[in-house]
Design a protein around this motif. Structure first.
Motif, PDB file in Angstrom:
ATOM      1  N   LEU A  43       0.849  -1.369   0.194  1.00 23.45           N
ATOM      2  CA  LEU A  43       0.156  -0.046  -0.016  1.00 23.45           C
ATOM      3  C   LEU A  43       1.074   1.173  -0.118  1.00 23.45           C
ATOM      4  N   LEU A  44       0.608   2.288  -0.788  1.00 27.53           N
ATOM      5  CA  LEU A  44       1.250   3.546  -0.995  1.00 27.53           C
ATOM      6  C   LEU A  44       0.196   4.640  -0.606  1.00 27.53           C
ATOM      7  N   LEU A  45       0.436   5.290   0.612  1.00 27.04           N
ATOM      8  CA  LEU A  45      -0.273   6.447   0.941  1.00 27.04           C
ATOM      9  C   LEU A  45       0.328   7.879   0.778  1.00 27.04           C
ATOM     10  N   PRO A  46       0.228   8.638  -0.174  1.00 23.80           N
ATOM     11  CA  PRO A  46       0.865   9.849  -0.185  1.00 23.80           C
ATOM     12  C   PRO A  46       0.709  10.749   0.870  1.00 23.80           C
ATOM     13  N   PRO A  47       1.431  11.715   1.199  1.00 24.66           N
ATOM     14  CA  PRO A  47       1.372  12.754   2.183  1.00 24.66           C
ATOM     15  C   PRO A  47      -0.100  13.143   2.565  1.00 24.66           C
ATOM     16  N   GLY A  48      -0.690  13.088   3.695  1.00 22.34           N
ATOM     17  CA  GLY A  48      -1.882  13.263   3.921  1.00 22.34           C
ATOM     18  C   GLY A  48      -3.005  12.317   3.838  1.00 22.34           C
ATOM     19  N   GLY A  68       8.475   5.689   5.393  1.00 23.95           N
ATOM     20  CA  GLY A  68       7.803   6.868   5.595  1.00 23.95           C
ATOM     21  C   GLY A  68       7.344   6.945   7.112  1.00 23.95           C
ATOM     22  N   ARG A  69       6.571   8.114   7.298  1.00 24.42           N
ATOM     23  CA  ARG A  69       5.956   8.097   9.051  1.00 24.42           C
ATOM     24  C   ARG A  69       4.402   8.250   8.819  1.00 24.42           C
ATOM     25  N   GLY A 101       3.675  12.264   7.227  1.00 28.50           N
ATOM     26  CA  GLY A 101       5.239  12.559   6.908  1.00 28.50           C
ATOM     27  C   GLY A 101       5.075  13.436   5.822  1.00 28.50           C
ATOM     28  N   PRO A 102       6.238  13.931   5.376  1.00 26.85           N
ATOM     29  CA  PRO A 102       6.434  14.767   3.843  1.00 26.85           C
ATOM     30  C   PRO A 102       6.482  14.083   2.925  1.00 26.85           C
ATOM     31  N   GLY A 103       6.824  12.665   2.992  1.00 30.22           N
ATOM     32  CA  GLY A 103       6.895  11.662   1.757  1.00 30.22           C
ATOM     33  C   GLY A 103       5.892  10.605   1.658  1.00 30.22           C
ATOM     34  N   PRO A 104       5.895   9.701   0.717  1.00 27.56           N
ATOM     35  CA  PRO A 104       5.197   8.554   0.693  1.00 27.56           C
ATOM     36  C   PRO A 104       5.209   7.732   2.118  1.00 27.56           C
ATOM     37  N   LEU A 105       3.968   7.078   2.497  1.00 33.47           N
ATOM     38  CA  LEU A 105       4.252   6.089   3.433  1.00 33.47           C
ATOM     39  C   LEU A 105       3.769   4.447   2.803  1.00 33.47           C
TER      40      LEU A 105
END
Length: 114
Positions: A43-48, A68-69, A101-105
């Motif tokens: 799974l890839l979650l972009p920032p936010g 990520g975070r 975080g500022p990048g992808p999770l």
């Protein structure tokens, strides 16, 4: 069994389980070929972006955080997570995750049936 990256299905889910943004799901193995599980995916979650709160009855879901975070809501408690952390949720407990975080999770999700 070997599954090549080119054979993996990719889908985009908007507002997954009531969350925010779009989550990219790469099915690492066809769910029909998982005898005791219903999901093994990256799974890839972009920032936010987030996956909304949902419970797991008669199954356990594992998140292995790769990059990520984020913050995991785990049965009423918010906990910060990062690369290398593992989250397990089952027994009727609810969980959610959001990218803070500022990048992808990026994480691996595995859902095992009981």
């Amino acid at each position: 069994m070997v599954t090549r990256r080119s054979e993996m299905t990719v889908e985009q889910r908007e507002r997954m389980r009531g969350g925010a943004g779009v989550v990219r799901i790469t099915n690492l193995v066809d769910p029909a070929k998982l005898p005791h599980a219903r999901l093994l995916a990256e799974l890839l979650l972009p920032p936010g972006a987030s996956i909304g709160a949902h419970a797991h009855q008669a199954e356990t879901e594992y998140f292995v955080i790769l990059e990520g975070r984020g913050v995991v809501y785990d049965d009423g408690v918010d906990t910060e997570v990062g690369a290398g952390d593992v989250v397990a949720t089952g027994g009727g407990a609810a969980h959610a995750i959001r990218n803070t975080g500022p990048g992808p999770l990026r994480l691996i999700a595995l859902i095992l049936s009981h």
